[in-house]
Design a protein around this motif. Structure first.
Motif: not given
Ligand code: GAL
Length: 269
Positions: A209-220
């Motif tokens: 997961y890229p630092e600072g990214a915003d990928i809703p389905q994975f960020k949690k």
């Protein structure tokens, strides 16, 4: 279970080692015995006196050979590595942020190999994947083929499957070099060709997961993050690769927005 963790930290890449090691000790298959093979040209690295850290002298080959010749670098330790149950390679700038367990161990029906989707391939049609398109290259994948685009940052497997993969990929890289070809994404291109031809377990982007990214389905559910090399605190890509001595490292502010399966996704690029 015995696990070998392979880690290349030539030149300035040692900046990530301390945090990587501590995070892997805490979160990565934490009930198992792990040995870290650290390939480096640095005289001293943190934790080198720890019994599970093996510092291997590896000269810096220069860009892009530092990345492209990784399979040869690993095969240089083949005699020791074949004794492990599993072997994992992780990019220097990865950081474990949550427990990663047996779910990432590939079974025999998955060819004994595990890799992870490249976050930048998310939502892209296969013809927009960054596959090597030169028909003369060993990494060649024609338009219309492919299922996933995986990132070179995480490769694991049973010892025998991993070493077979290294031999197969090294062979392809050497054939290309004999013809003066450097595949578009170096080791990652031949890895994608390997994945296309053989079975493997493919992880989702929460494992890269890229630092600072915003990928809703994975960020949690982030498990491993890719630390942002363009951050000035690490020096930036060119500084880390030894191409420039300027430690500027611009933070890239652009974001790429797209729609993935009806979900709005935004990634820093
Ligand atoms: C990156 C990957 C690295 C290496 C590189 C090749 O995407 O994280 O491990 O494969 O591509 O240029």
């Amino acid at each position: 279970m015995n696990i070998a963790v392979l880690y290349i930290a030539t030149g300035r890449y040692t900046v990530f080692w301390r945090d990587f090691y501590l995070s892997a000790e805490q979160f990565f298959l934490s009930d198992n015995k792990k040995d870290y093979y650290v390939f480096t040209d640095n005289n001293q690295i943190d934790f080198e006196k720890n019994p599970n850290v093996k510092k291997i002298n590896q000269q810096k080959l220069g860009w892009p050979y530092d990345t492209m010749m990784r399979f040869d670098i690993f095969l240089g330790q083949e005699d020791s590595l074949k004794e492990y149950d599993y072997i994992f390679f992780f990019n220097a700038n990865l950081l474990f942020v949550a427990p990663v367990g047996a779910e990432i161990l590939p079974t025999a029906d998955k060819g004994g190999i595990v890799t992870c989707k490249h976050p930048a391939s998310y939502g892209k049609a296969i013809d927009r994947f960054a596959y090597e398109r030169n028909p003369l290259s060993s990494s060649y994948i024609p338009f219309g083929s492919g299922h996933y685009y995986v990132q070179g940052a995480l490769i694991g497997g049973t010892a025998s499957a991993f070493l077979n993969l290294c031999r197969w990929c090294s062979n392809g890289i050497h054939k290309d070099m004999e013809h003066g070809i450097i595949p578009i994404w170096h080791d990652e291109s031949i890895l994608n060709k390997y994945i296309l031809e053989k079975d493997s377990l493919i992880l989702e982007c929460n494992y890269l997961y890229p630092e600072g990214a915003d990928i809703p389905q994975f960020k949690k559910q982030k498990k491993i993050i890719i630390r942002d090399k363009s951050d000035p605190k690490y020096g930036g890509h060119d500084y880390l690769r030894g191409i420039s001595d300027n430690k500027g490292g611009k933070r890239i502010k652009r974001r790429r927005k797209f729609n993935f399966l009806g979900i709005k996704v935004s990634i820093k690029i």
